[in-house]
Scaffold this active site. Structure first.
Site, PDB file in Angstrom:
ATOM      1  N   TYR A 187      76.102  46.062 118.106  1.00  0.00           N
ATOM      2  CA  TYR A 187      77.528  46.292 117.524  1.00  0.00           C
ATOM      3  C   TYR A 187      78.006  45.563 118.810  1.00  0.00           C
ATOM      4  O   TYR A 187      79.202  44.831 118.470  1.00  0.00           O
ATOM      5  CB  TYR A 187      77.350  47.743 117.852  1.00  0.00           C
ATOM      6  CG  TYR A 187      78.677  48.173 117.631  1.00  0.00           C
ATOM      7  CD1 TYR A 187      79.512  48.183 116.492  1.00  0.00           C
ATOM      8  CD2 TYR A 187      79.190  48.503 119.209  1.00  0.00           C
ATOM      9  CE1 TYR A 187      80.906  48.618 116.435  1.00  0.00           C
ATOM     10  CE2 TYR A 187      80.155  49.433 118.720  1.00  0.00           C
ATOM     11  CZ  TYR A 187      81.192  49.549 117.392  1.00  0.00           C
ATOM     12  OH  TYR A 187      82.799  49.741 117.639  1.00  0.00           O
TER      13      TYR A 187
ATOM     14  N   LYS B 101      80.673  42.635 117.863  1.00  0.00           N
ATOM     15  CA  LYS B 101      82.522  42.653 117.961  1.00  0.00           C
ATOM     16  C   LYS B 101      82.436  41.988 119.416  1.00  0.00           C
ATOM     17  O   LYS B 101      84.026  41.443 118.470  1.00  0.00           O
ATOM     18  CB  LYS B 101      82.444  44.329 119.036  1.00  0.00           C
ATOM     19  CG  LYS B 101      82.217  45.372 118.007  1.00  0.00           C
ATOM     20  CD  LYS B 101      83.123  45.189 116.488  1.00  0.00           C
ATOM     21  CE  LYS B 101      83.367  46.287 115.929  1.00  0.00           C
ATOM     22  NZ  LYS B 101      84.509  46.358 115.061  1.00  0.00           N
TER      23      LYS B 101
HETATM   24  N1  LIG Z   1      86.331  55.191 117.929  1.00  0.00           N
HETATM   25  C1  LIG Z   1      86.431  54.097 118.708  1.00  0.00           C
HETATM   26  O1  LIG Z   1      86.487  55.074 119.681  1.00  0.00           O
HETATM   27  C2  LIG Z   1      85.950  52.737 118.912  1.00  0.00           C
HETATM   28  C3  LIG Z   1      85.955  51.630 119.894  1.00  0.00           C
HETATM   29  C4  LIG Z   1      85.437  50.805 119.392  1.00  0.00           C
HETATM   30  C5  LIG Z   1      85.869  50.247 118.421  1.00  0.00           C
HETATM   31  N2  LIG Z   1      86.027  50.972 117.246  1.00  0.00           N
HETATM   32  C6  LIG Z   1      85.934  50.412 116.136  1.00  0.00           C
HETATM   33  O2  LIG Z   1      87.054  50.614 115.306  1.00  0.00           O
HETATM   34  C7  LIG Z   1      86.843  50.667 113.660  1.00  0.00           C
HETATM   35  C8  LIG Z   1      87.328  52.202 113.157  1.00  0.00           C
HETATM   36  O3  LIG Z   1      86.737  53.218 113.703  1.00  0.00           O
HETATM   37  P1  LIG Z   1      86.591  54.572 113.912  1.00  0.00           P
HETATM   38  O4  LIG Z   1      86.166  54.701 114.996  1.00  0.00           O
HETATM   39  O5  LIG Z   1      88.329  54.937 113.260  1.00  0.00           O
HETATM   40  O6  LIG Z   1      85.558  54.979 112.662  1.00  0.00           O
HETATM   41  P2  LIG Z   1      85.657  55.230 111.298  1.00  0.00           P
HETATM   42  O7  LIG Z   1      84.099  55.643 111.157  1.00  0.00           O
HETATM   43  O8  LIG Z   1      86.524  57.299 111.457  1.00  0.00           O
HETATM   44  O9  LIG Z   1      86.113  54.832 110.349  1.00  0.00           O
HETATM   45  C9  LIG Z   1      85.513  53.291 109.565  1.00  0.00           C
HETATM   46  C10 LIG Z   1      85.575  53.216 108.126  1.00  0.00           C
HETATM   47  O10 LIG Z   1      84.453  52.509 108.164  1.00  0.00           O
HETATM   48  C11 LIG Z   1      84.821  52.131 106.524  1.00  0.00           C
HETATM   49  N3  LIG Z   1      83.321  51.239 106.054  1.00  0.00           N
HETATM   50  C12 LIG Z   1      82.426  51.431 106.328  1.00  0.00           C
HETATM   51  N4  LIG Z   1      81.210  49.977 106.578  1.00  0.00           N
HETATM   52  C13 LIG Z   1      82.681  50.319 105.265  1.00  0.00           C
HETATM   53  C14 LIG Z   1      82.861  49.141 104.283  1.00  0.00           C
HETATM   54  N5  LIG Z   1      81.046  48.251 103.563  1.00  0.00           N
HETATM   55  N6  LIG Z   1      83.864  48.275 103.551  1.00  0.00           N
HETATM   56  C15 LIG Z   1      85.036  49.157 103.969  1.00  0.00           C
HETATM   57  N7  LIG Z   1      85.122  49.900 104.386  1.00  0.00           N
HETATM   58  C16 LIG Z   1      84.001  50.216 105.299  1.00  0.00           C
HETATM   59  C17 LIG Z   1      84.075  53.652 106.527  1.00  0.00           C
HETATM   60  O11 LIG Z   1      83.899  54.699 105.096  1.00  0.00           O
HETATM   61  C18 LIG Z   1      84.943  54.726 107.889  1.00  0.00           C
HETATM   62  O12 LIG Z   1      86.511  55.285 106.720  1.00  0.00           O
HETATM   63  C19 LIG Z   1      85.739  50.023 113.618  1.00  0.00           C
HETATM   64  O13 LIG Z   1      85.114  48.620 113.213  1.00  0.00           O
HETATM   65  C20 LIG Z   1      85.058  50.848 114.785  1.00  0.00           C
HETATM   66  O14 LIG Z   1      83.446  49.851 115.728  1.00  0.00           O
HETATM   67  C21 LIG Z   1      86.097  52.162 117.464  1.00  0.00           C
END
Ligand SMILES: NC(=O)c1ccc[n+]([C@@H]2O[C@H](COP(=O)([O-])OP(=O)(O)OC[C@H]3O[C@@H](n4cnc5c(N)ncnc54)[C@H](O)[C@@H]3O)[C@@H](O)[C@H]2O)c1
Length: 299
Positions: A163, A167
């Protein structure tokens, strides 16, 4: 201050069925955008698929009086997501690359599949959507793109080698796209968010995930996608109502004579100077970055 509007703009949000992406989609819808709500609807580790994830968000946007259409493709088929935007709304103005999964394991336990899937969804997926949208944005002289990085990529995080690679790789991609897009008013920024979501609820206590609302990340994304914004190439850490910008810092370093030659022992003797950040600078371009190196050749 005038309201930021996305009337007559088409916004693609990937992974918009949950968490951060859902929050962005609802807000862009509220601000008048035609929203393409993309979500594969799989599990947090990338298994399965379910159309309901995107459909629920589309219904919510429409119920609030907005325009939205669902797309159920994986981001690895990013051209199909952009095609959905073109077929339904005839243009694409904003792409928020947000879809993501986790396959957390310490490196010695990581399989090729864990590595490849994280690369495919985060890096290749963002590439595919962006690459398909890019010609339309260049042609119309307007585009805003967001890439989603993570503190795990910036700083490293135990158990997230795959990851972290993906990222920070996205920020590398975004920095070059910022340079290539600038003259066409295609602006590209990266965010490293922290928010409570189904991805973080496995690693954080419930009180924290409840408090870290995705709504506290969303305003930065909307601001960076504003047609009046001039920001490009930035990396922002954002969460819990705090927003900051990240940049590189480099020590003044130590020069060695390329004519006289130098050894590992010379490097060792100069180690304190090489690693001392007093008076450090902040190279912001590749020319800034390589200037000292090239200058040393001319000594
Ligand atoms: N939540 C955090 O603290 C955090 C921190 C750093 C980075 N992020 C990044 O933020 C983004 C959103 O994360 P989140 O926390 O809202 O997670 P989440 O799981 O709530 O949402 C992610 C969404 O992406 C969809 N998804 C996954 N693979 C997919 C694909 N191949 N094609 C289309 N859709 C797909 C999932 O179905 C899900 O609805 C991600 O890229 C995550 O890595 C989140």
């Amino acid at each position: 201050m005038t309201d930021i509007s996305f009337e007559n703009r088409t916004v693609i949000i990937t992974g918009a069925g949950n968490g951060l992406g859902k929050t962005y989609a609802l807000e862009f819808g509220r601000r008048g955008a035609n929203v393409v709500v993309n979500d594969l609807g799989g599990s947090t580790s990338g298994d399965g698929a379910d159309k309901a994830a995107a459909d629920v968000v589309v219904d919510e946007i429409k119920a609030a009086g907005g325009n939205a259409v669902a797309n159920y493709d994986s981001v690895t088929d990013g051209d199909k997501i952009v095609q959905t935007a073109m077929d339904n709304f005839g243009r694409v103005d904003v792409v928020v690359n947000n879809a993501g999964i986790l396959r957390d394991k310490t490196f010695h336990k990581m399989t090729d599949q864990d590595w490849d899937l994280i690369y495919d969804v985060h890096v290749k997926g963002a590439y595919k959507v962006t690459h398909a949208a890019w010609p339309y944005m260049r042609e119309q002289g307007y585009g805003r793109l967001i890439f989603t990085a993570s503190a795990a990529g910036i700083y490293g995080n135990f158990g997230q080698a795959n990851y972290s690679m993906a990222k920070l790789g996205l920020h590398g991609l975004a920095q070059t796209l910022a340079l290539e897009g600038r003259s066409k008013n295609v602006l590209v920024n990266t965010i490293a968010p922290i928010a409570g979501s189904r991805l973080t609820e496995t690693v954080m206590p419930k009180e924290l995930t409840d408090a870290l609302r995705p709504e506290f990340v969303m305003p930065l994304v909307v601001k960076l996608c504003d047609e009046n914004s001039a920001e490009t190439g930035g990396l922002y850490e954002v969460g819990a109502g705090w927003i900051g910008k990240v940049r590189w810092q480099r020590t003044l370093g130590q020069s060695f004579s390329v004519n006289d030659g130098f050894t590992a022992e010379d490097v060792n003797d100069a180690w304190d100077t090489i690693s001392n950040f007093e008076g450090a600078d902040n190279p912001a371009t590749i020319n800034d970055g390589t200037r000292r190196i090239i200058k040393n050749l001319k000594k």
